[in-house]
Scaffold this motif. Structure first.
Motif, PDB file in Angstrom:
ATOM      1  N   UNK A   1      21.305  59.488  81.179  1.00 47.36           N
ATOM      2  CA  UNK A   1      20.145  58.707  80.715  1.00 47.36           C
ATOM      3  C   UNK A   1      20.149  57.313  81.341  1.00 47.36           C
ATOM      4  N   UNK A   2      20.646  57.223  82.578  1.00 48.09           N
ATOM      5  CA  UNK A   2      20.803  55.926  83.218  1.00 48.09           C
ATOM      6  C   UNK A   2      19.474  55.188  83.360  1.00 48.09           C
ATOM      7  N   UNK A   3      18.422  55.894  83.769  1.00 54.67           N
ATOM      8  CA  UNK A   3      17.143  55.234  83.969  1.00 54.67           C
ATOM      9  C   UNK A   3      16.626  54.641  82.660  1.00 54.67           C
ATOM     10  N   UNK A   4      16.767  55.403  81.584  1.00 53.10           N
ATOM     11  CA  UNK A   4      16.362  54.894  80.278  1.00 53.10           C
ATOM     12  C   UNK A   4      17.237  53.713  79.875  1.00 53.10           C
ATOM     13  N   UNK A   5      18.528  53.806  80.130  1.00 55.43           N
ATOM     14  CA  UNK A   5      19.454  52.726  79.778  1.00 55.43           C
ATOM     15  C   UNK A   5      19.190  51.479  80.613  1.00 55.43           C
TER      16      UNK A   5
ATOM     17  N   UNK B   1      16.542  47.664  78.642  1.00 60.65           N
ATOM     18  CA  UNK B   1      16.882  46.236  78.551  1.00 60.65           C
ATOM     19  C   UNK B   1      16.047  45.355  79.465  1.00 60.65           C
ATOM     20  N   UNK B   2      15.651  45.882  80.640  1.00 65.88           N
ATOM     21  CA  UNK B   2      14.824  45.088  81.553  1.00 65.88           C
ATOM     22  C   UNK B   2      13.468  44.788  80.915  1.00 65.88           C
ATOM     23  N   UNK B   3      12.840  45.817  80.335  1.00 65.43           N
ATOM     24  CA  UNK B   3      11.529  45.624  79.713  1.00 65.43           C
ATOM     25  C   UNK B   3      11.617  44.731  78.483  1.00 65.43           C
TER      26      UNK B   3
ATOM     27  N   UNK C   1       9.894  41.055  77.905  1.00 67.36           N
ATOM     28  CA  UNK C   1       9.022  40.763  76.774  1.00 67.36           C
ATOM     29  C   UNK C   1       9.499  39.531  76.005  1.00 67.36           C
ATOM     30  N   UNK C   2      10.805  39.405  75.845  1.00 68.23           N
ATOM     31  CA  UNK C   2      11.345  38.221  75.171  1.00 68.23           C
ATOM     32  C   UNK C   2      10.973  36.953  75.926  1.00 68.23           C
TER      33      UNK C   2
ATOM     34  N   UNK D   1      25.082  42.878  81.911  1.00 68.98           N
ATOM     35  CA  UNK D   1      24.918  42.462  83.313  1.00 68.98           C
ATOM     36  C   UNK D   1      23.478  42.663  83.773  1.00 68.98           C
ATOM     37  N   UNK D   2      22.858  43.779  83.341  1.00 70.90           N
ATOM     38  CA  UNK D   2      21.460  44.037  83.690  1.00 70.90           C
ATOM     39  C   UNK D   2      20.555  42.944  83.130  1.00 70.90           C
ATOM     40  N   UNK D   3      20.772  42.556  81.876  1.00 66.73           N
ATOM     41  CA  UNK D   3      19.953  41.507  81.263  1.00 66.73           C
ATOM     42  C   UNK D   3      20.194  40.170  81.950  1.00 66.73           C
ATOM     43  N   UNK D   4      21.440  39.888  82.301  1.00 67.98           N
ATOM     44  CA  UNK D   4      21.747  38.652  83.018  1.00 67.98           C
ATOM     45  C   UNK D   4      21.018  38.593  84.349  1.00 67.98           C
ATOM     46  N   UNK D   5      21.007  39.715  85.084  1.00 67.50           N
ATOM     47  CA  UNK D   5      20.293  39.759  86.356  1.00 67.50           C
ATOM     48  C   UNK D   5      18.791  39.636  86.180  1.00 67.50           C
ATOM     49  N   UNK D   6      18.264  40.263  85.115  1.00 68.19           N
ATOM     50  CA  UNK D   6      16.830  40.153  84.840  1.00 68.19           C
ATOM     51  C   UNK D   6      16.453  38.728  84.484  1.00 68.19           C
ATOM     52  N   UNK D   7      17.267  38.072  83.663  1.00 69.58           N
ATOM     53  CA  UNK D   7      16.986  36.695  83.256  1.00 69.58           C
ATOM     54  C   UNK D   7      17.003  35.751  84.455  1.00 69.58           C
ATOM     55  N   UNK D   8      17.883  36.028  85.414  1.00 65.95           N
ATOM     56  CA  UNK D   8      17.978  35.167  86.596  1.00 65.95           C
ATOM     57  C   UNK D   8      16.701  35.209  87.426  1.00 65.95           C
TER      58      UNK D   8
END
Length: 253
Positions: free
Chosen positions: A20-24, A28-30, A34-35, A119-126
């Motif tokens: 379920x990698x794509x869902x995982x 968090x990216x979406x 939104x946040x 790590x995904x959220x950190x990269x998205x926030x950057x």
């Protein structure tokens, strides 16, 4: 230490994650995007800075902690609950591995998954804000300790839960409110004195404050207290798990 048994459990749990990698990855990216749209744009237009830090960057540590905590709990709780639900936990208990190796396999996999999300959220926030990291090693340490400690907590919840509804009870009704009330989107110095004192009874305050310090070199509470709080929480979870396996509470019954 039976590392073959540990790796077998770890690989089995990680295989479920990769399916379920794509869902995982997308979730968090979406949610992070939104946040930033809601908090970064709407509220950030009214509050440009908090303690000299751009508001969009200020909320990043709280967002990461929220996801790392909830993902660590949910992955570990679901991981150990399914063997209980299916009855295969008895095969696991009769295998030539002890409880330390069982915990290491399940908790290690859950912590790895939550670290990946962090790590995904950190990269998205950057992509949205300029995000300095004043203390990179401290940032890594806090992420690892938080993912590990809350994965241990999730393991306990998975043993305790008797239904799928109970698995979601603690993350939704306890952890998420504590994060929102723990300075994830504001500094506790902005609160009236009486509420500052009350907020200090929230254990999540110390985790978010220490993690934010690793980015901006600014914290609501001393960094040593933050490290002591997460170390104490980790030890408490280990003691509870040791008691569960010693007594067989909700495992053999």
């Amino acid at each position: 230490m039976n590392w073959h048994g540990v790796l077998a459990i770890y690989r089995f749990e990680m295989a479920r994650f990769w399916r379920t990698l794509m869902q995982s990855f997308l979730s968090p990216v979406l949610s992070t995007s939104l946040y930033f749209v809601v908090f970064g744009s709407a509220i950030g237009s009214r509050i440009e800075e908090v303690e000299g830090i751009q508001y969009g960057a200020f909320i990043v540590p709280g967002l990461i902690m929220l996801s790392v905590m909830t993902q660590g709990i949910s992955n570990a709780s679901f991981g150990i609950y399914f063997p209980k639900f299916l009855g295969t936990i008895y095969e696991l208990l009769s295998a030539p591995i002890d409880h330390r190796e069982i915990v290491l396999g399940y908790v290690g996999a859950a912590a790895t998954k939550s670290l990946f999300i962090g790590v995904v959220i950190l990269g998205t926030a950057a992509l949205f804000v300029d995000l300095p990291v004043a203390h990179p090693w401290a940032m890594i340490l806090f992420m690892v300790l938080t993912s590990l400690s809350f994965a241990l907590m999730g393991f306990i919840i998975g043993i305790w839960a008797r239904s799928f509804e109970q698995l979601q009870l603690v993350p939704l009704l306890v952890v998420t409110p504590l994060v929102f009330l723990g300075g994830a989107f504001y500094s506790i110095s902005m609160l009236p004195p009486i509420w500052q004192s009350i907020t200090l009874f929230n254990p999540v305050v110390y985790l978010i404050s220490g993690f934010r310090w690793s980015f901006f070199d600014a914290a609501d509470v001393p960094i040593a207290i933050s490290l002591g709080a997460i170390a104490g929480f980790t030890i408490l979870c280990l003691v509870v798990i040791a008691w569960i396996f010693r007594t067989g509470w909700r495992i053999r019954s």
